[in-house]
Design an enzyme around this catalytic site. Structure first.
Site, PDB file in Angstrom:
ATOM      1  N   GLU A   1       0.813  -1.218   0.000  1.00 57.93           N
ATOM      2  CA  GLU A   1       0.000   0.000   0.000  1.00 57.93           C
ATOM      3  C   GLU A   1       0.855   1.280   0.000  1.00 57.93           C
ATOM      4  O   GLU A   1       0.489   2.277   0.610  1.00 57.93           O
ATOM      5  CB  GLU A   1      -0.961   0.007   1.192  1.00 57.93           C
ATOM      6  CG  GLU A   1      -1.997  -1.105   1.138  1.00 57.93           C
ATOM      7  CD  GLU A   1      -3.057  -0.989   2.222  1.00 57.93           C
ATOM      8  OE1 GLU A   1      -2.777  -0.346   3.253  1.00 57.93           O
ATOM      9  OE2 GLU A   1      -4.153  -1.533   2.037  1.00 57.93           O
TER      10      GLU A   1
ATOM     11  N   GLU B   1      -6.977  -7.393  -0.965  1.00 54.37           N
ATOM     12  CA  GLU B   1      -7.575  -7.253   0.366  1.00 54.37           C
ATOM     13  C   GLU B   1      -9.040  -6.870   0.246  1.00 54.37           C
ATOM     14  O   GLU B   1      -9.365  -5.720  -0.039  1.00 54.37           O
ATOM     15  CB  GLU B   1      -6.837  -6.200   1.212  1.00 54.37           C
ATOM     16  CG  GLU B   1      -5.468  -6.621   1.686  1.00 54.37           C
ATOM     17  CD  GLU B   1      -4.847  -5.620   2.660  1.00 54.37           C
ATOM     18  OE1 GLU B   1      -5.604  -4.767   3.203  1.00 54.37           O
ATOM     19  OE2 GLU B   1      -3.623  -5.687   2.881  1.00 54.37           O
TER      20      GLU B   1
END
Length: 569
Positions: A105, A174
């Protein structure tokens, strides 16, 4: 004061950290693995998940084009890859690992690093691919990932996500099944209707890979939690809860969803739909999807799913009409099962245990603090916490002494907060820092066991030398923000909340459960079946309180569960 502690080159893969053994178990189960090497960076972990010794390397800057950091990142990544390659665990070697991830991320914060972020990402991609795993590498949440990387999506919804190249598949690394919670905050949960619909729509719009975060909830043992008061529990409202118990109806509904998707795999993986393909082969699959209770607005589900299913563009209008026409008389033939766990309180020394320990057996040790500690030293001003404590403690104590002469004016400094230990008949009632200890035998059998920290204030706990995490049960969540949750519309962590006005977490332990095939245990309620039949038969939905006043208490001080199997027609 700076403690120059360095542990470079030392790795711990013992016990639950045995990565190679875990991947081999994945292979034994007939599954595939996505190894997200990272290095893992997350606000919910202490120091972001980085080892503390990185903090003390001269000239280091984390996660940027910085030579000391890149050297450590390459050494770590190469170590993990080497371990897995040595055991032939990559798919290119016949193993279960089909994907690997570098960084985590970074795209959420790369703008803060300026131009150095771009050179760092390009370096990370080049470094990873040079390790020659023989399987693709991904970067999650990295829109500008180099061509050698597959950029992927993290979030509650990824049906609108498109990769940065038409040559890359759409991957959802995710899918957030819920959200973490903090001490003093309400507990978020995500309705299965919203979660299952998001999954179905992702595949409907061309998705190829989807990973639940989390599928199995976890625990932040020891001092691993980070962020603003992140709780020891990292349950995340997962289909399997923190203790491995199926969370119903989420676990069962997702199981049925993926069964249906799997049965229509041939159609979904078609690169170019067959012109004469009418999906009659999938009729029973879509019918099953139609009938299971994934989404209360089933008609809306099908109106969205069918017309936009790019892989099934040749579906006939007659088939759609046929499927929608079954709504009124849909025989679900679906097993509705649930396992409800309840902890039964048992005090140290009661009849559950052979131990003779009781409340008078508590011992304690005072923790010297401030100027009374042997580690005390003098400095002017406030100190940087990590540099001073080397992250060995949550606390850094400041003490000051002064001598007041006669009627000389002075500054009135508030005294330090004290901990009042009300639950222990042995220890001083008002002590700043104290270690308390006792011995007890666990109940016999392999049933669930947890420690209830109600009555304690704030601290850390250990059982048999194992740190089971921080506790803070006196810090209640605010009242009033937990209303009935409506799954319609877009989900957010503050939309569906529970435990308002109560401790965010008070149990620390490991219950168990299984759903799908039930048998009576040694402890049973003889009237449970008749009670449920009276409450539910003939109704479209029913609810009943799982209490001893309803079902009785045939085995006192034994943890009991209620399992229900229902076939609806």
């Amino acid at each position: 004061m700076i403690f120059l502690l360095r542990w470079e080159g030392l790795y711990d893969f013992e016990g639950g950290k045995d990565l190679v053994r875990f991947v081999k178990l994945v292979a034994d189960a007939g599954l595939y693995a996505h190894i997200r090497i990272g290095p893992y960076v997350c606000a919910e972990w202490n120091y972001g998940g980085f080892p503390l010794w990185l903090h003390f390397i001269p000239g280091i800057q984390l996660r940027t084009d910085n030579e000391p950091y890149k050297a450590e990142m390459k050494r770590f990544t190469a170590k993990i890859v080497s371990m897995l390659k040595d055991e032939n665990l990559y798919a290119s070697q016949g193993g279960p690992i089909i994907l690997s991830q570098i960084e985590n991320e970074y795209g959420n914060i790369d703008k803060d690093y300026g131009p150095a972020a771009q050179t760092y990402i390009k370096w990370a991609a080049s470094m990873a691919t040079s390790l020659n795993t023989g399987v693709p590498w991904v970067m999650c949440q990295q829109r500008d990932a180099p061509d050698s990387m597959i950029n992927t999506c993290n979030g509650f919804y990824c049906d609108g996500f498109t990769p940065n190249s038409k040559n890359k598949p759409a991957m959802w690394t995710e899918n957030w099944t819920g959200w973490y919670f903090s001490f003093g905050g309400a507990v978020p949960y995500r309705p299965v209707e919203d979660l299952a619909f998001a999954v179905a729509r992702f595949y409907q719009r061309g998705g190829t890979f989807q990973n639940y975060y989390m599928y199995h909830g976890g625990s932040n043992f020891g001092r691993t939690t980070g962020g603003p008061f992140i709780s020891t529990s990292y349950d995340f409202d997962a289909p399997l809860d923190e203790y491995g118990v199926p969370r119903q109806p989420k676990w069962g509904d997702l199981k049925d969803l993926h069964k249906a998707i799997k049965l229509c795999e041939e159609a979904l993986v078609e690169t170019v739909p067959k012109k004469n393909f009418t999906c009659l082969q999938c009729r029973d699959v879509w019918f099953r999807l139609l009938c299971i209770k994934l989404h209360q607005h089933v008609l809306l589900f099908w109106q969205i799913l069918i017309p936009n299913m790019t892989q099934l563009q040749a579906i006939t209008g007659d088939l759609i009409t046929y499927l929608l026409g079954l709504l009124a008389s849909c025989p679900t033939a679906k097993m509705l099962c649930t396992t409800l766990q309840r902890f039964v309180p048992a005090s140290v020394g009661d009849e559950l245990s052979d131990s003779k320990a009781n409340s008078s057996d508590w011992g304690y040790i005072r923790e010297p603090i401030g100027i009374s500690s042997n580690d005390a030293f003098n400095r002017r001003g406030l100190l940087e916490q990590i540099n001073t404590t080397a992250d060995q403690s949550d606390y850094l104590w400041y003490s000051i002494s002064t001598h007041i002469k006669g009627d000389e004016p002075f500054l009135n400094v508030a005294s330090q907060t004290t901990i009042h230990v009300k639950s222990l008949g042995c220890c001083p009632k008002s002590v700043r820092v104290m270690f308390k200890q006792t011995n007890f035998d666990a109940p016999s059998g392999d049933g669930p066991l947890a420690i209830d920290f109600t009555g304690m204030t704030k601290g850390e706990a250990w059982v048999n030398g194992q740190g089971i995490g921080r506790y803070w049960p006196v810090y209640n969540a605010p009242s009033g923000s937990c209303s009935k949750c409506n799954y319609k519309g877009e989900y957010s962590p503050s939309k569906c909340l529970k435990n308002c006005g109560k401790p965010s977490q008070k149990f620390f332990g490991t219950p168990q459960g299984k759903c799908g095939s039930f048998s009576h245990g040694e402890c049973r309620s003889t009237n449970a079946l008749s009670i449920l039949q009276k409450a539910c038969i003939g109704l479209r939905s029913c609810s009943i309180g799982v209490t001893t006043s309803t079902f009785g208490d045939p085995c006192k001080n034994v943890v009991k569960s209620l399992a229900v199997e229902a076939s609806c027609a």
